[in-house]
Design a protein around this motif. Structure first.
Motif, PDB file in Angstrom:
ATOM      1  N   SER A  29       0.818  -1.210   0.000  1.00 60.06           N
ATOM      2  CA  SER A  29       0.000   0.000   0.000  1.00 60.06           C
ATOM      3  C   SER A  29       0.856   1.265   0.000  1.00 60.06           C
ATOM      4  O   SER A  29       0.367   2.350  -0.325  1.00 60.06           O
ATOM      5  N   GLU A  30       2.137   1.103   0.348  1.00 63.74           N
ATOM      6  CA  GLU A  30       3.043   2.248   0.375  1.00 63.74           C
ATOM      7  C   GLU A  30       3.706   2.493  -0.981  1.00 63.74           C
ATOM      8  O   GLU A  30       4.550   3.383  -1.098  1.00 63.74           O
ATOM      9  N   ASP A  31       3.338   1.705  -1.971  1.00 61.83           N
ATOM     10  CA  ASP A  31       3.846   1.918  -3.332  1.00 61.83           C
ATOM     11  C   ASP A  31       5.376   2.019  -3.332  1.00 61.83           C
ATOM     12  O   ASP A  31       5.961   2.989  -3.800  1.00 61.83           O
ATOM     13  N   ILE A  32       6.010   0.986  -2.818  1.00 64.43           N
ATOM     14  CA  ILE A  32       7.457   1.034  -2.591  1.00 64.43           C
ATOM     15  C   ILE A  32       8.278   1.066  -3.880  1.00 64.43           C
ATOM     16  O   ILE A  32       9.492   1.316  -3.825  1.00 64.43           O
TER      17      ILE A  32
ATOM     18  N   PHE B  36      11.493   2.987  -2.090  1.00 61.95           N
ATOM     19  CA  PHE B  36      12.082   1.647  -1.975  1.00 61.95           C
ATOM     20  C   PHE B  36      13.113   1.629  -0.853  1.00 61.95           C
ATOM     21  O   PHE B  36      13.234   0.635  -0.126  1.00 61.95           O
ATOM     22  N   ALA B  37      13.855   2.710  -0.679  1.00 60.14           N
ATOM     23  CA  ALA B  37      14.865   2.780   0.381  1.00 60.14           C
ATOM     24  C   ALA B  37      14.226   2.644   1.758  1.00 60.14           C
ATOM     25  O   ALA B  37      14.815   2.044   2.671  1.00 60.14           O
ATOM     26  N   LYS B  38      13.020   3.172   1.931  1.00 56.72           N
ATOM     27  CA  LYS B  38      12.323   3.016   3.204  1.00 56.72           C
ATOM     28  C   LYS B  38      12.036   1.541   3.482  1.00 56.72           C
ATOM     29  O   LYS B  38      12.146   1.067   4.621  1.00 56.72           O
ATOM     30  N   PHE B  39      11.665   0.826   2.428  1.00 54.99           N
ATOM     31  CA  PHE B  39      11.434  -0.620   2.569  1.00 54.99           C
ATOM     32  C   PHE B  39      12.732  -1.336   2.944  1.00 54.99           C
ATOM     33  O   PHE B  39      12.724  -2.233   3.802  1.00 54.99           O
ATOM     34  N   VAL B  40      13.837  -0.947   2.359  1.00 56.32           N
ATOM     35  CA  VAL B  40      15.114  -1.583   2.676  1.00 56.32           C
ATOM     36  C   VAL B  40      15.500  -1.302   4.131  1.00 56.32           C
ATOM     37  O   VAL B  40      16.090  -2.144   4.807  1.00 56.32           O
ATOM     38  N   ARG B  41      15.148  -0.139   4.634  1.00 58.91           N
ATOM     39  CA  ARG B  41      15.392   0.169   6.040  1.00 58.91           C
ATOM     40  C   ARG B  41      14.577  -0.770   6.950  1.00 58.91           C
ATOM     41  O   ARG B  41      15.057  -1.221   7.991  1.00 58.91           O
ATOM     42  N   VAL B  42      13.362  -1.060   6.537  1.00 64.37           N
ATOM     43  CA  VAL B  42      12.554  -2.031   7.279  1.00 64.37           C
ATOM     44  C   VAL B  42      13.248  -3.387   7.287  1.00 64.37           C
ATOM     45  O   VAL B  42      13.353  -4.060   8.323  1.00 64.37           O
ATOM     46  N   GLN B  43      13.744  -3.780   6.135  1.00 59.50           N
ATOM     47  CA  GLN B  43      14.449  -5.049   6.015  1.00 59.50           C
ATOM     48  C   GLN B  43      15.672  -5.087   6.934  1.00 59.50           C
ATOM     49  O   GLN B  43      15.943  -6.094   7.598  1.00 59.50           O
ATOM     50  N   TYR B  44      16.394  -3.984   6.967  1.00 63.78           N
ATOM     51  CA  TYR B  44      17.589  -3.932   7.818  1.00 63.78           C
ATOM     52  C   TYR B  44      17.213  -4.140   9.283  1.00 63.78           C
ATOM     53  O   TYR B  44      17.862  -4.930   9.990  1.00 63.78           O
TER      54      TYR B  44
ATOM     55  N   LEU C  65       9.775  -9.216  -5.702  1.00 66.79           N
ATOM     56  CA  LEU C  65      10.162  -7.826  -5.453  1.00 66.79           C
ATOM     57  C   LEU C  65      11.426  -7.471  -6.233  1.00 66.79           C
ATOM     58  O   LEU C  65      11.577  -6.331  -6.695  1.00 66.79           O
ATOM     59  N   PHE C  66      12.310  -8.440  -6.389  1.00 66.51           N
ATOM     60  CA  PHE C  66      13.549  -8.209  -7.125  1.00 66.51           C
ATOM     61  C   PHE C  66      13.249  -7.802  -8.572  1.00 66.51           C
ATOM     62  O   PHE C  66      13.873  -6.878  -9.117  1.00 66.51           O
ATOM     63  N   LYS C  67      12.305  -8.474  -9.186  1.00 66.94           N
ATOM     64  CA  LYS C  67      11.937  -8.140 -10.573  1.00 66.94           C
ATOM     65  C   LYS C  67      11.334  -6.742 -10.652  1.00 66.94           C
ATOM     66  O   LYS C  67      11.626  -5.981 -11.584  1.00 66.94           O
ATOM     67  N   LEU C  68      10.505  -6.404  -9.674  1.00 63.89           N
ATOM     68  CA  LEU C  68       9.889  -5.075  -9.670  1.00 63.89           C
ATOM     69  C   LEU C  68      10.923  -3.987  -9.431  1.00 63.89           C
ATOM     70  O   LEU C  68      10.812  -2.874  -9.976  1.00 63.89           O
ATOM     71  N   ALA C  69      11.938  -4.300  -8.625  1.00 65.56           N
ATOM     72  CA  ALA C  69      12.996  -3.317  -8.362  1.00 65.56           C
ATOM     73  C   ALA C  69      13.776  -3.002  -9.629  1.00 65.56           C
ATOM     74  O   ALA C  69      14.372  -1.920  -9.748  1.00 65.56           O
ATOM     75  N   GLY C  70      13.768  -3.921 -10.575  1.00 62.29           N
ATOM     76  CA  GLY C  70      14.456  -3.674 -11.844  1.00 62.29           C
ATOM     77  C   GLY C  70      13.907  -2.481 -12.585  1.00 62.29           C
ATOM     78  O   GLY C  70      14.626  -1.830 -13.360  1.00 62.29           O
ATOM     79  N   LYS C  71      12.643  -2.145 -12.353  1.00 60.93           N
ATOM     80  CA  LYS C  71      12.046  -0.978 -13.005  1.00 60.93           C
ATOM     81  C   LYS C  71      12.663   0.326 -12.505  1.00 60.93           C
ATOM     82  O   LYS C  71      12.555   1.355 -13.159  1.00 60.93           O
TER      83      LYS C  71
ATOM     84  N   PHE D 245      23.440  -3.617  -7.640  1.00 59.58           N
ATOM     85  CA  PHE D 245      23.244  -2.265  -7.115  1.00 59.58           C
ATOM     86  C   PHE D 245      21.840  -2.112  -6.528  1.00 59.58           C
ATOM     87  O   PHE D 245      20.840  -2.263  -7.232  1.00 59.58           O
ATOM     88  N   GLY D 246      21.778  -1.862  -5.237  1.00 62.63           N
ATOM     89  CA  GLY D 246      20.540  -1.446  -4.600  1.00 62.63           C
ATOM     90  C   GLY D 246      19.536  -2.513  -4.194  1.00 62.63           C
ATOM     91  O   GLY D 246      18.693  -2.270  -3.342  1.00 62.63           O
ATOM     92  N   ALA D 247      19.599  -3.693  -4.795  1.00 62.56           N
ATOM     93  CA  ALA D 247      18.612  -4.730  -4.471  1.00 62.56           C
ATOM     94  C   ALA D 247      19.253  -6.107  -4.354  1.00 62.56           C
ATOM     95  O   ALA D 247      18.613  -7.123  -4.610  1.00 62.56           O
ATOM     96  N   SER D 248      20.496  -6.142  -3.938  1.00 61.40           N
ATOM     97  CA  SER D 248      21.220  -7.417  -3.874  1.00 61.40           C
ATOM     98  C   SER D 248      20.596  -8.384  -2.869  1.00 61.40           C
ATOM     99  O   SER D 248      20.649  -9.604  -3.054  1.00 61.40           O
TER     100      SER D 248
END
Length: 250
Positions: A87-90, A97-105, A181-187, A194-197
């Motif tokens: 819903s946050e359109d990451i 997307f960086a906010k989502f990666v912070r959640v992951q961290y 999510l990895f495929k979507l990050a490609g967009k 870079f950025g989605a390893s």
């Protein structure tokens, strides 16, 4: 003069004709050497009833595995988290997307110590190679994000083994879902270099990597109470990540 056939003999002949019409020319042949009473033998077997019996038997034999029971028992908290994240359109921008990666961290920082636990390593082969915190740190650097500040530990040092397995179940499940999510990050121009390893699939394939984990998890001996604790651990993990989403996207 016309021969008079006794009533009993006529009844026997009619019975013989009925058996021939139903089972074939040999009235003495038994269907699969069936020992059922005669009136049951004369009842045709319904194909649908036979199929239903087969399906019921198969379902009885193929009882759900532990990982399948975990999935069913955590589906509500899991689905709620997935919908909240999307819903946050990451994938609208790199910033989101960086906010989502912070959640992951923050989640992977919580579980980092579990990967060094000797007992968990003994139960889950290649557990050490499954951790992803360093990849997440690298992705945050690519996205020009600082690492989130340290916070109080969510998982106690003396966490019980079943609960720890529940947390790791969530982590490994996110690996499997991460391939989408990895495929979507490609967009966004992001990828394994870079950025989605941390979302990249394992070289052996995400599905195979997941099956290897669940096979180990399913093979661990647990009581019903211990499995319930594993379910609670998994639900706690999902709730924890949900809390991080609320904070990072506030």
């Amino acid at each position: 003069m016309q021969q008079v056939i006794p009533a009993r003999q006529r009844r026997d002949r009619r019975l013989q004709h009925t058996m021939q019409a139903t089972w074939g020319k040999d009235p003495g042949r038994r269907l699969n050497q069936d020992d059922r009473p005669f009136h049951q033998k004369m009842q045709p077997v319904s194909p649908s009833a036979s199929l239903l019996q087969t399906m019921t038997t198969t379902e009885t034999i193929a009882a759900p595995t532990r990982s399948q029971r975990l999935k069913a028992a955590t589906s509500t908290t899991h689905d709620s988290l997935d919908k909240r994240i999307m819903s946050e359109d990451i994938f609208a921008s790199r910033e989101r997307f960086a906010k989502f990666v912070r959640v992951q961290y923050r989640f992977h920082r919580d579980i980092q110590a579990l990967y060094a636990t000797p007992l968990l390593r003994a139960l889950l082969p290649d557990l050490e190679q499954r951790q992803r915190l360093q990849q997440i740190v690298a992705d945050l650097g690519d996205l020009q994000q600082d690492v989130p500040a340290d916070s109080a530990a969510v998982i106690p040092d003396d966490i019980e083994l079943p609960q720890a397995l529940g947390w790791l179940y969530v982590a490994e499940g996110s690996n499997l879902g991460g391939t989408i999510l990895f495929k979507l990050a490609g967009k966004l121009g992001l990828g394994a270099a870079f950025g989605a390893s941390h979302l990249a699939a394992h070289p052996d394939g995400a599905a195979r990597h997941w099956r290897e984990f669940t096979a180990s998890l399913d093979g661990i001996s647990m009581t019903e109470a211990q499995e319930a604790a594993a379910i609670e651990g998994a639900n706690a993990a999902f709730r924890t990540v949900r809390g991080y989403v609320e904070q990072e996207f506030a």
